[in-house]
Design an enzyme around this catalytic site. Structure first.
Site, PDB file in Angstrom:
ATOM      1  N   ARG A   1      10.199  11.164 -11.202  1.00  0.00           N
ATOM      2  CA  ARG A   1       9.880  11.132  -9.765  1.00  0.00           C
ATOM      3  C   ARG A   1      11.144  11.393  -8.954  1.00  0.00           C
ATOM      4  NH1 ARG A   1       6.225   5.728  -9.629  1.00  0.00           N
ATOM      5  NH2 ARG A   1       8.023   4.931 -10.722  1.00  0.00           N
TER       6      ARG A   1
ATOM      7  N   GLY B   1      14.002  11.168  -6.321  1.00  0.00           N
ATOM      8  CA  GLY B   1      14.625  10.062  -5.597  1.00  0.00           C
ATOM      9  C   GLY B   1      14.764   8.791  -6.411  1.00  0.00           C
TER      10      GLY B   1
ATOM     11  N   ALA C   1       6.188  -9.518   2.635  1.00  0.00           N
ATOM     12  CA  ALA C   1       6.672  -8.166   2.915  1.00  0.00           C
ATOM     13  C   ALA C   1       5.655  -7.158   2.419  1.00  0.00           C
ATOM     14  CB  ALA C   1       8.006  -7.927   2.195  1.00  0.00           C
TER      15      ALA C   1
ATOM     16  N   ASP D   1       0.281 -16.809   3.904  1.00  0.00           N
ATOM     17  CA  ASP D   1       0.087 -15.515   3.244  1.00  0.00           C
ATOM     18  C   ASP D   1      -1.194 -14.903   3.822  1.00  0.00           C
ATOM     19  OD1 ASP D   1       1.179 -14.434   0.163  1.00  0.00           O
ATOM     20  OD2 ASP D   1      -0.559 -13.475   1.098  1.00  0.00           O
TER      21      ASP D   1
ATOM     22  N   GLY E   1      -1.486 -11.293  -2.447  1.00  0.00           N
ATOM     23  CA  GLY E   1      -1.517 -12.574  -3.155  1.00  0.00           C
ATOM     24  C   GLY E   1      -2.840 -13.308  -2.915  1.00  0.00           C
TER      25      GLY E   1
ATOM     26  N   ARG F   1      17.448  -0.146 -16.030  1.00  0.00           N
ATOM     27  CA  ARG F   1      17.181  -1.123 -14.968  1.00  0.00           C
ATOM     28  C   ARG F   1      17.676  -2.514 -15.377  1.00  0.00           C
ATOM     29  NH1 ARG F   1      16.688   2.849 -12.898  1.00  0.00           N
ATOM     30  NH2 ARG F   1      14.982   3.806 -11.767  1.00  0.00           N
TER      31      ARG F   1
ATOM     32  N   TYR G   1      11.471   1.357   2.671  1.00  0.00           N
ATOM     33  CA  TYR G   1      11.492  -0.034   2.197  1.00  0.00           C
ATOM     34  C   TYR G   1      12.923  -0.568   2.140  1.00  0.00           C
ATOM     35  CZ  TYR G   1      11.245  -3.853  -1.269  1.00  0.00           C
ATOM     36  OH  TYR G   1      11.378  -5.045  -1.930  1.00  0.00           O
TER      37      TYR G   1
ATOM     38  N   PHE H   1       3.440 -12.807  -6.207  1.00  0.00           N
ATOM     39  CA  PHE H   1       4.022 -12.996  -7.549  1.00  0.00           C
ATOM     40  C   PHE H   1       5.192 -13.982  -7.517  1.00  0.00           C
ATOM     41  CE2 PHE H   1       7.412 -10.780 -10.298  1.00  0.00           C
ATOM     42  CZ  PHE H   1       7.244 -11.668 -11.346  1.00  0.00           C
ATOM     43  N   ILE H   2       6.241 -13.629  -6.790  1.00  0.00           N
ATOM     44  CA  ILE H   2       7.425 -14.495  -6.787  1.00  0.00           C
ATOM     45  C   ILE H   2       7.108 -15.809  -6.083  1.00  0.00           C
ATOM     46  CG2 ILE H   2       9.790 -14.720  -5.883  1.00  0.00           C
ATOM     47  CD1 ILE H   2      10.117 -11.685  -6.513  1.00  0.00           C
TER      48      ILE H   2
HETATM   49  N1  LIG Z   1       9.192  -8.307  -7.499  1.00  0.00           N
HETATM   50  C1  LIG Z   1      10.394  -7.741  -7.467  1.00  0.00           C
HETATM   51  O1  LIG Z   1      10.875  -7.216  -8.490  1.00  0.00           O
HETATM   52  C2  LIG Z   1      11.211  -7.752  -6.200  1.00  0.00           C
HETATM   53  C3  LIG Z   1      12.464  -7.113  -6.203  1.00  0.00           C
HETATM   54  C4  LIG Z   1      13.231  -7.125  -5.037  1.00  0.00           C
HETATM   55  C5  LIG Z   1      12.768  -7.769  -3.900  1.00  0.00           C
HETATM   56  N2  LIG Z   1      11.542  -8.359  -3.901  1.00  0.00           N
HETATM   57  C6  LIG Z   1      11.086  -9.012  -2.662  1.00  0.00           C
HETATM   58  O2  LIG Z   1      10.609 -10.319  -2.974  1.00  0.00           O
HETATM   59  C7  LIG Z   1       9.543 -10.674  -2.087  1.00  0.00           C
HETATM   60  C8  LIG Z   1       8.322 -11.108  -2.879  1.00  0.00           C
HETATM   61  O3  LIG Z   1       7.907 -10.022  -3.708  1.00  0.00           O
HETATM   62  P1  LIG Z   1       6.717 -10.132  -4.765  1.00  0.00           P
HETATM   63  O4  LIG Z   1       7.104  -9.310  -5.930  1.00  0.00           O
HETATM   64  O5  LIG Z   1       6.325 -11.544  -4.951  1.00  0.00           O
HETATM   65  O6  LIG Z   1       5.585  -9.313  -3.997  1.00  0.00           O
HETATM   66  P2  LIG Z   1       4.059  -9.686  -3.700  1.00  0.00           P
HETATM   67  O7  LIG Z   1       3.488  -8.474  -3.074  1.00  0.00           O
HETATM   68  O8  LIG Z   1       3.423 -10.245  -4.906  1.00  0.00           O
HETATM   69  O9  LIG Z   1       4.192 -10.854  -2.604  1.00  0.00           O
HETATM   70  C9  LIG Z   1       4.282 -10.603  -1.229  1.00  0.00           C
HETATM   71  C10 LIG Z   1       3.234 -11.468  -0.552  1.00  0.00           C
HETATM   72  O10 LIG Z   1       3.331 -11.270   0.866  1.00  0.00           O
HETATM   73  C11 LIG Z   1       2.024 -11.264   1.409  1.00  0.00           C
HETATM   74  N3  LIG Z   1       2.079 -10.539   2.681  1.00  0.00           N
HETATM   75  C12 LIG Z   1       2.268  -9.204   2.880  1.00  0.00           C
HETATM   76  N4  LIG Z   1       2.262  -8.918   4.190  1.00  0.00           N
HETATM   77  C13 LIG Z   1       2.083 -10.108   4.859  1.00  0.00           C
HETATM   78  C14 LIG Z   1       1.980 -10.465   6.232  1.00  0.00           C
HETATM   79  N5  LIG Z   1       2.062  -9.536   7.203  1.00  0.00           N
HETATM   80  N6  LIG Z   1       1.795 -11.762   6.531  1.00  0.00           N
HETATM   81  C15 LIG Z   1       1.682 -12.710   5.553  1.00  0.00           C
HETATM   82  N7  LIG Z   1       1.765 -12.432   4.242  1.00  0.00           N
HETATM   83  C16 LIG Z   1       1.962 -11.140   3.892  1.00  0.00           C
HETATM   84  C17 LIG Z   1       1.162 -10.606   0.333  1.00  0.00           C
HETATM   85  O11 LIG Z   1      -0.217 -10.956   0.411  1.00  0.00           O
HETATM   86  C18 LIG Z   1       1.806 -11.124  -0.942  1.00  0.00           C
HETATM   87  O12 LIG Z   1       1.145 -12.288  -1.421  1.00  0.00           O
HETATM   88  C19 LIG Z   1       9.308  -9.455  -1.191  1.00  0.00           C
HETATM   89  O13 LIG Z   1       9.990  -9.615   0.012  1.00  0.00           O
HETATM   90  C20 LIG Z   1       9.904  -8.311  -2.009  1.00  0.00           C
HETATM   91  O14 LIG Z   1      10.309  -7.236  -1.175  1.00  0.00           O
HETATM   92  C21 LIG Z   1      10.763  -8.369  -5.017  1.00  0.00           C
END
Ligand SMILES: NC(=O)c1ccc[n+]([C@@H]2O[C@H](COP(=O)([O-])OP(=O)(O)OC[C@H]3O[C@@H](n4cnc5c(N)ncnc54)[C@H](O)[C@@H]3O)[C@@H](O)[C@H]2O)c1
Length: 313
Positions: A268, A270, A79, A36, A41, A210, A145, A15-16
């Site tokens: 929920r 926690g 992640a 990725d 994704g 939030r 997490y 997503f991000i």
């Molecule tokens: N979306 C939010 O609100 C939010 C808030 C706080 C922090 N974050 C952090 O931002 C980052 C991106 O989050 P997001 O919302 O885009 O999540 P997302 O799950 O859409 O993106 C994470 C991507 O990482 C890839 N991935 C997972 N494990 C992997 C591995 N072992 N090797 C290679 N690729 C791997 C997944 O396929 C996925 O495309 C993350 O680190 C998340 O913890 C997101």
């Protein structure tokens, strides 16, 4: 960091990540590599001129060493991102989020790639702290997490201190926006329920608060981060607290629906009751200014969900 710099984006098909890629391309960056594993994704979303797409795991040391050899900077987003999954399988979360990030830092140091932007989180690290939360508050993660994200912030700081790397951890608040169809976070989950004709599920009374940050504002902050040498920890949020009930009322306006059916179910355990964050430091250091009002961001996101629903179904 100049626009011709080579930037490696881990988890860049998520997503991000896919929003970061779009934003960097729109701002003249043309040498991006996305790795990725497609566990969540899809690389096809970022497969454009100027982007090299690599399907692989950040735990694969040989692959990561080869990608880091030519990189000027890393935006580390890969992640295991689901808090609930981390409670069910903390060992897997530790492996991907802590071991994967530690290896990335070590390999980047060996390759001479000094600039690392690390995606971190405010809420999950700080637990139930009185808002507005700031970078100074003591950490009290309530789930594996958050503990993993805190550990990686620690390693980023240590690699800056011990090896002179320029590491910056950005604590994202609740990010929402286009390209989030696969997410289980609240805006994406609610919009998917609406599109499927199901009532929204709200845990508790809906008065939990939030900090919702539009992804368009977040990615501008991430770009500012690679264009500066800032190190340490910065929070990126909207600095506005919004209850889930208010969010639903704004969604009714954004979607043009007079009434949105809601199922209120027990809260929920926690879950944090009220949180939003102070972004004074990010404003000062990065010039971060999230300008998108929630009503506007929700309308943009709804348009994207409505237009793309068949692609994802
Ligand atoms: N979306 C939010 O609100 C939010 C808030 C706080 C922090 N974050 C952090 O931002 C980052 C991106 O989050 P997001 O919302 O885009 O999540 P997302 O799950 O859409 O993106 C994470 C991507 O990482 C890839 N991935 C997972 N494990 C992997 C591995 N072992 N090797 C290679 N690729 C791997 C997944 O396929 C996925 O495309 C993350 O680190 C998340 O913890 C997101």
């Amino acid at each position: 960091m100049a626009q011709e710099s080579s930037i490696l984006i881990t988890g860049g098909a998520g997503f991000i990540g896919s929003n970061v890629v779009e934003h960097l391309l729109a701002n003249g960056y043309q040498n991006l590599t996305v790795i990725d594993d497609e566990s969540l994704g899809r690389l096809k979303r970022v497969d454009r001129p100027g982007v090299t797409c690599v399907k692989g795991d950040i735990l694969d040391e040989a692959l990561m060493a080869s990608l880091l050899a030519g990189a000027d900077a890393v935006i580390h987003l890969a992640a295991d991102t689901r808090v609930i999954d981390s409670i069910e399988n903390p060992a897997y979360n530790f492996e991907v989020n802590v071991v994967g990030s530690f290896r990335l830092l070590s390999l980047a140091r060996d390759a001479g790639c000094q600039r690392i932007i690390n995606a971190s989180t405010g809420g999950a690290i700080l637990g139930d702290a009185p808002p507005p939360v700031s970078e100074e508050l003591p950490a009290r993660p309530l789930a594996p997490y958050g503990a993993a994200k805190l550990a990686v912030e620690g390693y980023c700081s240590a690699f800056a201190g011990a090896y002179g790397m320029k590491t910056l951890s950005l604590r994202f608040s609740n990010v929402y926006g286009p390209l989030s169809f696969h997410k289980g976070s609240v805006v994406a989950a609610f919009y998917k329920s609406l599109l499927n004709g199901r009532p929204l599920t709200v845990y508790g009374d809906g008065e939990q608060v939030r900090d919702f940050l539009y992804v368009g504002d977040l990615v501008a902050g991430v770009r500012r981060a690679i264009e500066t040498d800032a190190t340490g920890v910065l929070q990126l949020g909207s600095s506005v607290g919004t209850s889930i009930n208010t969010l639903i009322a704004l969604m009714a306006e954004a979607t043009g629906r007079r009434e949105i059916p809601v199922d209120y179910v027990p809260a929920r355990q926690g879950e944090t009751r009220i949180t939003w964050c102070c972004i004074d430091r990010a404003r000062e250091v990065l010039g971060f200014e999230p300008g998108t009002r929630l009503a506007e961001g929700l309308a943009n996101t709804w348009n994207w969900f409505s237009e793309n629903v068949t692609v994802f179904k």
